[in-house]
Design an enzyme around this catalytic site. Structure first.
Site, PDB file in Angstrom:
ATOM      1  N   SER A 192      10.551  -0.409   4.649  1.00 57.06           N
ATOM      2  CA  SER A 192      11.888  -0.637   4.108  1.00 57.06           C
ATOM      3  C   SER A 192      12.011  -2.125   3.763  1.00 57.06           C
ATOM      4  O   SER A 192      10.994  -2.793   3.573  1.00 57.06           O
ATOM      5  CB  SER A 192      12.940  -0.190   5.142  1.00 57.06           C
ATOM      6  N   TYR A 194      15.756  -1.710  -6.192  1.00 61.86           N
ATOM      7  CA  TYR A 194      14.863  -1.882  -5.033  1.00 61.86           C
ATOM      8  C   TYR A 194      15.632  -1.713  -3.717  1.00 61.86           C
ATOM      9  O   TYR A 194      15.177  -1.035  -2.788  1.00 61.86           O
ATOM     10  CB  TYR A 194      14.230  -3.267  -5.135  1.00 61.86           C
ATOM     11  N   LYS A 200      14.989   1.078  -0.868  1.00 59.21           N
ATOM     12  CA  LYS A 200      14.591   0.695   0.493  1.00 59.21           C
ATOM     13  C   LYS A 200      15.600   1.169   1.541  1.00 59.21           C
ATOM     14  O   LYS A 200      15.228   1.460   2.680  1.00 59.21           O
ATOM     15  CB  LYS A 200      14.386  -0.816   0.572  1.00 59.21           C
TER      16      LYS A 200
HETATM   17  N1  LIG Z   1       6.570  -9.433   0.819  1.00 58.89           N
HETATM   18  C1  LIG Z   1       7.779  -9.272   1.382  1.00 58.89           C
HETATM   19  O1  LIG Z   1       8.421 -10.242   1.868  1.00 58.89           O
HETATM   20  C2  LIG Z   1       8.382  -7.915   1.462  1.00 58.89           C
HETATM   21  C3  LIG Z   1       9.705  -7.809   1.920  1.00 58.89           C
HETATM   22  C4  LIG Z   1      10.260  -6.542   2.076  1.00 58.89           C
HETATM   23  C5  LIG Z   1       9.513  -5.431   1.767  1.00 58.89           C
HETATM   24  N2  LIG Z   1       8.238  -5.570   1.278  1.00 58.89           N
HETATM   25  C6  LIG Z   1       7.514  -4.359   0.975  1.00 58.89           C
HETATM   26  O2  LIG Z   1       6.213  -4.427   1.524  1.00 58.89           O
HETATM   27  C7  LIG Z   1       5.320  -3.642   0.736  1.00 58.89           C
HETATM   28  C8  LIG Z   1       4.123  -4.468   0.334  1.00 58.89           C
HETATM   29  O3  LIG Z   1       4.558  -5.532  -0.502  1.00 58.89           O
HETATM   30  P1  LIG Z   1       3.709  -6.867  -0.767  1.00 58.89           P
HETATM   31  O4  LIG Z   1       4.636  -8.001  -0.544  1.00 58.89           O
HETATM   32  O5  LIG Z   1       2.432  -6.810  -0.055  1.00 58.89           O
HETATM   33  O6  LIG Z   1       3.494  -6.748  -2.360  1.00 58.89           O
HETATM   34  P2  LIG Z   1       2.141  -6.758  -3.231  1.00 58.89           P
HETATM   35  O7  LIG Z   1       2.563  -6.679  -4.641  1.00 58.89           O
HETATM   36  O8  LIG Z   1       1.278  -7.888  -2.807  1.00 58.89           O
HETATM   37  O9  LIG Z   1       1.416  -5.423  -2.781  1.00 58.89           O
HETATM   38  C9  LIG Z   1       1.824  -4.154  -3.203  1.00 58.89           C
HETATM   39  C10 LIG Z   1       0.585  -3.328  -3.417  1.00 58.89           C
HETATM   40  O10 LIG Z   1       0.987  -2.006  -3.791  1.00 58.89           O
HETATM   41  C11 LIG Z   1       0.187  -1.588  -4.870  1.00 58.89           C
HETATM   42  N3  LIG Z   1       0.934  -0.602  -5.646  1.00 58.89           N
HETATM   43  C12 LIG Z   1       2.024  -0.800  -6.409  1.00 58.89           C
HETATM   44  N4  LIG Z   1       2.451   0.349  -6.936  1.00 58.89           N
HETATM   45  C13 LIG Z   1       1.599   1.305  -6.491  1.00 58.89           C
HETATM   46  C14 LIG Z   1       1.531   2.712  -6.680  1.00 58.89           C
HETATM   47  N5  LIG Z   1       2.417   3.353  -7.444  1.00 58.89           N
HETATM   48  N6  LIG Z   1       0.529   3.374  -6.074  1.00 58.89           N
HETATM   49  C15 LIG Z   1      -0.377   2.741  -5.291  1.00 58.89           C
HETATM   50  N7  LIG Z   1      -0.352   1.412  -5.091  1.00 58.89           N
HETATM   51  C16 LIG Z   1       0.627   0.706  -5.671  1.00 58.89           C
HETATM   52  C17 LIG Z   1      -0.103  -2.855  -5.654  1.00 58.89           C
HETATM   53  O11 LIG Z   1      -1.223  -2.719  -6.512  1.00 58.89           O
HETATM   54  C18 LIG Z   1      -0.295  -3.853  -4.544  1.00 58.89           C
HETATM   55  O12 LIG Z   1      -1.635  -3.925  -4.104  1.00 58.89           O
HETATM   56  C19 LIG Z   1       6.158  -3.134  -0.441  1.00 58.89           C
HETATM   57  O13 LIG Z   1       6.641  -1.841  -0.171  1.00 58.89           O
HETATM   58  C20 LIG Z   1       7.299  -4.117  -0.501  1.00 58.89           C
HETATM   59  O14 LIG Z   1       8.429  -3.571  -1.150  1.00 58.89           O
HETATM   60  C21 LIG Z   1       7.664  -6.781   1.121  1.00 58.89           C
END
Ligand SMILES: NC(=O)c1ccc[n+]([C@@H]2O[C@H](COP(=O)([O-])OP(=O)(O)OC[C@H]3O[C@@H](n4cnc5c(N)ncnc54)[C@H](O)[C@@H]3O)[C@@H](O)[C@H]2O)c1
Length: 283
Positions: free
Chosen positions: A151, A165, A169
């Site tokens: 989330s 988004y 979430k």
């Molecule tokens: N980075 C943060 O601070 C943060 C905060 C809140 C939530 N999130 C959540 O954490 C998760 C990971 O985010 P992150 O920061 O590592 O981002 P990121 O962009 O580095 O990684 C996301 C990964 O998901 C893959 N991806 C995207 N769409 C896809 C699909 N349809 N099928 C398969 N793979 C897919 C991408 O290729 C990428 O490798 C996400 O769900 C994001 O919303 C991240």
């Protein structure tokens, strides 16, 4: 001996960012890992095998076992395929980490229908489809399981410019609560995390600018996921963990005590006006 010896895990979107760290950490504790990633850019455009293949190689180089899967999270059909890939590669499934995600930020007044649809599809439908397929197979397998959804504070608190988004979430949080109740008697636990980490998803967001931040590396997110995946967390389900840098805590939706009007008549406007302080109070 690892905490996850003998277990098989899927991590969606684990070709980079937080998901990659989850895959490496789960493998380090002995799990065999399906590294799912469509290999696209931050907005989900493009694709390729390279991202998933690289993480599979990293796990193998460190002495672990992993297999790639390149299906895009979002459709029900691909949810089935992603889950089936764990059985094809390793013959079982114990852990699913729904992590894949994209951003298509715009203020609500400027958001185009496709930006809404795509973000809801990847985060909310994608999480649901993988969770449903995994649960059906875990129930059949009969040995329980652990599902960890991703989330975000953008959904639970709100974040300017992320109407699509944030809605997705918040939906993931609600889905986690419902699934934890429905799956409990089959010993399949469902929890969520709200991560905060510096990745390609966040490196240009205003909140991540400036030097006052602690170490927000994505590797800080994975230990709680490994813990939730392990048998040590066998009594924990339906919870949402807030994690970033050195911090670990919880999120919970709570109902206030509120105020109750005597009798059976609806509140009048005058009564609401009179009692609004009590109605809105938290203690
Ligand atoms: N980075 C943060 O601070 C943060 C905060 C809140 C939530 N999130 C959540 O954490 C998760 C990971 O985010 P992150 O920061 O590592 O981002 P990121 O962009 O580095 O990684 C996301 C990964 O998901 C893959 N991806 C995207 N769409 C896809 C699909 N349809 N099928 C398969 N793979 C897919 C991408 O290729 C990428 O490798 C996400 O769900 C994001 O919303 C991240």
């Amino acid at each position: 001996m690892g905490a996850l010896d003998g277990k098989v895990a899927i991590v969606t979107g684990s070709g980079g960012g937080i998901g990659r760290c989850h895959a490496l950490a789960l493998a380090k504790e002995g799990a065999k890992v399906v590294v799912n990633d469509l290999g696209g850019d931050r907005s989900g455009d493009g694709g390729g095998a390279m991202m998933a293949d690289k993480v599979v190689q990293e796990i193998k180089d460190a002495g672990g076992d992993a297999a790639p899967n390149y299906d895009a999270v979002g459709s029900f059909e691909n949810g089935e395929k992603i889950v089936a890939s764990a059985f094809d590669a390793f013959g079982r499934l114990d852990i699913l980490v729904n992590n894949a995600g994209i951003l298509r930020d715009k203020t609500i007044s400027k958001m185009e229908p496709a930006m809404w649809d795509t973000v809801i599809e990847v985060h909310l439908r994608g999480t649901f489809a993988c969770l449903q397929a995994a649960f059906r197979r875990m129930r059949e397998q009969g040995t329980g399981g652990s599902i960890i959804n991703t989330s975000s504070t953008s959904g639970l608190i709100g974040n300017f410019g992320q109407g699509n988004y944030g809605a997705a979430k918040a939906g993931v949080y609600g889905l986690t609560r419902v699934a934890s109740m429905e799956f409990q008697k089959f010993n399949v636990r469902v929890n969520a995390i709200t991560p905060v980490a510096l990745t390609r998803m966040t490196d240009d967001l205003p909140a991540f600018q400036g030097g006052a931040l602690d170490d927000l590396s994505p590797a800080h997110i994975s230990p709680i996921v490994v813990y939730l995946a392990s048998d040590d967390a066998k009594d924990i389900t339906g919870k949402c963990f807030d994690v970033g840098g050195q911090h670990l805590g919880m999120f919970e939706v709570k109902r206030s005590t509120g105020a109750d009007k005597p009798g059976t008549e609806p509140w009048t406007l005058a009564e609401i006006k009179e009692d609004i302080g009590k109605i809105m109070a938290w203690d």
